[in-house]
Design a protein around this motif. Structure first.
Motif, mmCIF file in Angstrom:
data_model
loop_
_atom_site.group_PDB
_atom_site.id
_atom_site.type_symbol
_atom_site.label_atom_id
_atom_site.label_comp_id
_atom_site.label_asym_id
_atom_site.label_seq_id
_atom_site.Cartn_x
_atom_site.Cartn_y
_atom_site.Cartn_z
ATOM 1 N N GLY A 16 0.816 -1.210 0.000
ATOM 2 C CA GLY A 16 0.000 0.000 0.000
ATOM 3 C C GLY A 16 0.846 1.256 0.000
ATOM 4 O O GLY A 16 2.066 1.227 0.214
ATOM 5 N N LYS A 17 0.192 2.391 -0.175
ATOM 6 C CA LYS A 17 0.907 3.654 -0.356
ATOM 7 C C LYS A 17 1.634 4.107 0.912
ATOM 8 O O LYS A 17 2.646 4.801 0.826
ATOM 9 C CB LYS A 17 -0.062 4.731 -0.828
ATOM 10 N N THR A 18 1.103 3.745 2.071
ATOM 11 C CA THR A 18 1.822 4.036 3.311
ATOM 12 C C THR A 18 2.750 2.891 3.681
ATOM 13 O O THR A 18 3.883 3.114 4.106
ATOM 14 C CB THR A 18 0.842 4.310 4.462
ATOM 15 N N GLY A 19 2.296 1.676 3.480
ATOM 16 C CA GLY A 19 3.068 0.505 3.881
ATOM 17 C C GLY A 19 4.429 0.405 3.237
ATOM 18 O O GLY A 19 5.422 0.108 3.916
ATOM 19 N N TRP A 20 4.512 0.665 1.920
ATOM 20 C CA TRP A 20 5.829 0.523 1.290
ATOM 21 C C TRP A 20 6.785 1.602 1.761
ATOM 22 O O TRP A 20 7.997 1.395 1.808
ATOM 23 C CB TRP A 20 5.743 0.467 -0.220
ATOM 24 N N GLY A 157 -5.485 13.686 6.479
ATOM 25 C CA GLY A 157 -5.541 13.367 5.061
ATOM 26 C C GLY A 157 -4.161 13.037 4.525
ATOM 27 O O GLY A 157 -3.202 13.781 4.743
ATOM 28 N N LEU A 158 -4.034 11.924 3.826
ATOM 29 C CA LEU A 158 -2.728 11.417 3.415
ATOM 30 C C LEU A 158 -2.340 11.963 2.054
ATOM 31 O O LEU A 158 -3.091 11.856 1.085
ATOM 32 C CB LEU A 158 -2.753 9.888 3.394
ATOM 33 N N LYS A 159 -1.137 12.540 1.981
ATOM 34 C CA LYS A 159 -0.641 13.144 0.747
ATOM 35 C C LYS A 159 0.511 12.315 0.183
ATOM 36 O O LYS A 159 1.305 11.741 0.936
ATOM 37 C CB LYS A 159 -0.182 14.582 1.013
ATOM 38 N N GLU A 160 0.598 12.286 -1.146
ATOM 39 C CA GLU A 160 1.644 11.519 -1.814
ATOM 40 C C GLU A 160 2.949 12.294 -1.928
ATOM 41 O O GLU A 160 3.987 11.712 -2.211
ATOM 42 C CB GLU A 160 1.188 11.127 -3.230
ATOM 43 N N THR A 161 2.939 13.590 -1.726
ATOM 44 C CA THR A 161 4.104 14.429 -1.987
ATOM 45 C C THR A 161 5.348 13.955 -1.243
ATOM 46 O O THR A 161 5.281 13.532 -0.085
ATOM 47 C CB THR A 161 3.825 15.898 -1.612
ATOM 48 N N GLU A 162 6.481 14.031 -1.925
ATOM 49 C CA GLU A 162 7.765 13.677 -1.326
ATOM 50 C C GLU A 162 8.687 14.901 -1.297
ATOM 51 O O GLU A 162 9.864 14.779 -0.982
ATOM 52 C CB GLU A 162 8.429 12.557 -2.139
ATOM 53 N N GLU A 163 8.157 16.061 -1.625
ATOM 54 C CA GLU A 163 8.976 17.264 -1.745
ATOM 55 C C GLU A 163 8.926 18.103 -0.464
ATOM 56 O O GLU A 163 7.895 18.203 0.186
ATOM 57 C CB GLU A 163 8.498 18.117 -2.918
ATOM 58 N N ASN A 164 10.064 18.683 -0.132
ATOM 59 C CA ASN A 164 10.165 19.626 0.986
ATOM 60 C C ASN A 164 9.643 19.054 2.303
ATOM 61 O O ASN A 164 9.024 19.766 3.099
ATOM 62 C CB ASN A 164 9.427 20.928 0.654
ATOM 63 N N LEU A 165 9.914 17.782 2.525
ATOM 64 C CA LEU A 165 9.422 17.160 3.760
ATOM 65 C C LEU A 165 10.062 17.775 5.001
ATOM 66 O O LEU A 165 9.425 17.880 6.051
ATOM 67 C CB LEU A 165 9.689 15.649 3.731
ATOM 68 N N ASN A 181 -6.916 18.790 8.276
ATOM 69 C CA ASN A 181 -5.512 18.939 7.876
ATOM 70 C C ASN A 181 -4.945 17.611 7.389
ATOM 71 O O ASN A 181 -5.579 16.561 7.518
ATOM 72 C CB ASN A 181 -4.665 19.541 8.996
ATOM 73 N N SER A 182 -3.750 17.679 6.842
ATOM 74 C CA SER A 182 -3.198 16.528 6.140
ATOM 75 C C SER A 182 -1.745 16.304 6.546
ATOM 76 O O SER A 182 -1.168 17.050 7.335
ATOM 77 C CB SER A 182 -3.295 16.745 4.626
ATOM 78 N N ILE A 183 -1.145 15.256 5.958
ATOM 79 C CA ILE A 183 0.241 14.924 6.261
ATOM 80 C C ILE A 183 0.758 14.005 5.153
ATOM 81 O O ILE A 183 0.036 13.114 4.695
ATOM 82 C CB ILE A 183 0.371 14.248 7.650
ATOM 83 N N PRO A 184 1.986 14.198 4.686
ATOM 84 C CA PRO A 184 2.549 13.275 3.700
ATOM 85 C C PRO A 184 2.699 11.864 4.280
ATOM 86 O O PRO A 184 3.052 11.683 5.449
ATOM 87 C CB PRO A 184 3.919 13.887 3.379
ATOM 88 N N ARG A 185 2.448 10.880 3.436
ATOM 89 C CA ARG A 185 2.559 9.492 3.888
ATOM 90 C C ARG A 185 3.967 9.172 4.394
ATOM 91 O O ARG A 185 4.142 8.381 5.315
ATOM 92 C CB ARG A 185 2.198 8.545 2.740
ATOM 93 N N ARG A 186 4.966 9.783 3.783
ATOM 94 C CA ARG A 186 6.346 9.520 4.203
ATOM 95 C C ARG A 186 6.558 9.918 5.665
ATOM 96 O O ARG A 186 7.240 9.211 6.423
ATOM 97 C CB ARG A 186 7.315 10.299 3.307
ATOM 98 N N LEU A 187 5.971 11.027 6.079
ATOM 99 C CA LEU A 187 6.106 11.451 7.472
ATOM 100 C C LEU A 187 5.354 10.513 8.412
ATOM 101 O O LEU A 187 5.800 10.274 9.535
ATOM 102 C CB LEU A 187 5.612 12.892 7.638
ATOM 103 N N VAL A 208 -1.652 12.826 14.069
ATOM 104 C CA VAL A 208 -0.589 13.568 13.398
ATOM 105 C C VAL A 208 -1.099 14.235 12.127
ATOM 106 O O VAL A 208 -1.750 13.610 11.295
ATOM 107 C CB VAL A 208 0.621 12.664 13.057
ATOM 108 N N THR A 209 -0.815 15.515 11.996
ATOM 109 C CA THR A 209 -0.957 16.253 10.755
ATOM 110 C C THR A 209 0.306 17.100 10.630
ATOM 111 O O THR A 209 1.130 17.126 11.541
ATOM 112 C CB THR A 209 -2.207 17.150 10.735
ATOM 113 N N SER A 210 0.478 17.775 9.510
ATOM 114 C CA SER A 210 1.698 18.557 9.349
ATOM 115 C C SER A 210 1.431 19.807 8.535
ATOM 116 O O SER A 210 0.443 19.900 7.797
ATOM 117 C CB SER A 210 2.798 17.721 8.681
ATOM 118 N N ASP A 211 2.360 20.759 8.669
ATOM 119 C CA ASP A 211 2.253 22.010 7.929
ATOM 120 C C ASP A 211 3.595 22.728 8.008
ATOM 121 O O ASP A 211 4.341 22.557 8.981
ATOM 122 C CB ASP A 211 1.154 22.895 8.521
#
Length: 230
Positions: A16-20, A157-165, A181-187, A208-211
């Motif tokens: 899955g998108k978070t699992g990997w 909300g889960l975001k796919e972005t990998e930029e500027n983490l 609010n949302s958070i990148p899956r990588r985080l 957890v959310t991020s900004d």
């Protein structure tokens, strides 16, 4: 938890998108990783170095065998939108109970579950998909009652972005404190692994959310200023 270099981590929902991303981050930290995949799922890029194990979560014997020799499990399974409105019940509740039972049988004590913000909420648009938030909370409750050393991570909300983490500060809170609010899956993946390194996260639900405007704070730093769970 033993040190990462001597630990074997299992990740369910590894395709899955978070699992990997959990698998990737764990490998980067020196864990040996068992990536548990559904029999028909495609293997995403980036899982090189992990042991890939295909099984149905309902196959208790296969699941227990896969968890043999594992020190911790990250549960990153989640129902996907489909015409099967019973999917959330099966994946987000019943499969969590099955994974808890398999952990107990295999001697795996430490579990981190990726859940969702607003878990347990009845009046929410996401529940149009098979009451998914209701079943996620039931899965959480079964984990809480399992006798395992558990942590629940509830991302927004889960975001796919990998930029500027690195520019994203994580907003941590206890249960039912955040609603949007949302958070990148990588985080999210990194928070799950940070939880394994933080004994103070045991027995906690962590939202957890991020900004970019949130002051940078590690999970360990946040936990250090929290009262003990009751």
């Amino acid at each position: 938890m033993p040190s990462e270099s001597s630990s074997t981590l299992a990740v369910t929902g590894a395709s899955g998108k978070t699992g990997w991303r959990v698998v990737q981050e764990a490998l980067a930290r020196g864990y040996r990783v068992k990536a548990l995949l559904r029999p028909g799922s495609e293997v995403p890029e980036g899982l090189q170095g992990a042991e890939l194990i295909r099984l149905e979560l309902g196959d208790q014997a296969a699941l227990e065998q896969a968890l043999a020799g594992v020190q911790a499990l990250v549960i990153a399974t989640g129902a996907r939108p489909s015409v099967d409105l019973a999917g959330p019940l099966k994946v987000d509740a019943l499969a969590i109970r099955q994974q808890c039972a398999a952990c107990a049988a295999a001697g795996v004590k430490r579990v981190v579950l990726v859940s969702s913000l607003c878990s347990g909420r009845w009046l929410h648009p996401l529940n149009l998909f098979g009451l998914i938030l209701v079943w996620k909370r039931l899965g959480e409750r079964w984990l809480e009652a399992s006798g395992l050393d558990w942590t629940v991570v509830r991302p927004g909300g889960l975001k796919e972005t990998e930029e500027n983490l690195d520019a994203q500060g994580i907003r941590f809170s206890g249960p039912d404190q955040q609603e949007s609010n949302s958070i990148p899956r990588r985080l999210v993946a990194r928070v799950c692994l940070d939880a394994l390194d933080s004994p103070a996260s045991i027995g906690r639900i962590i939202e957890v959310t991020s900004d970019a405007g949130v002051e940078p704070l590690s999970l360990a730093e946040w936990l250090a200023i929290q009262p003990q769970p009751v």
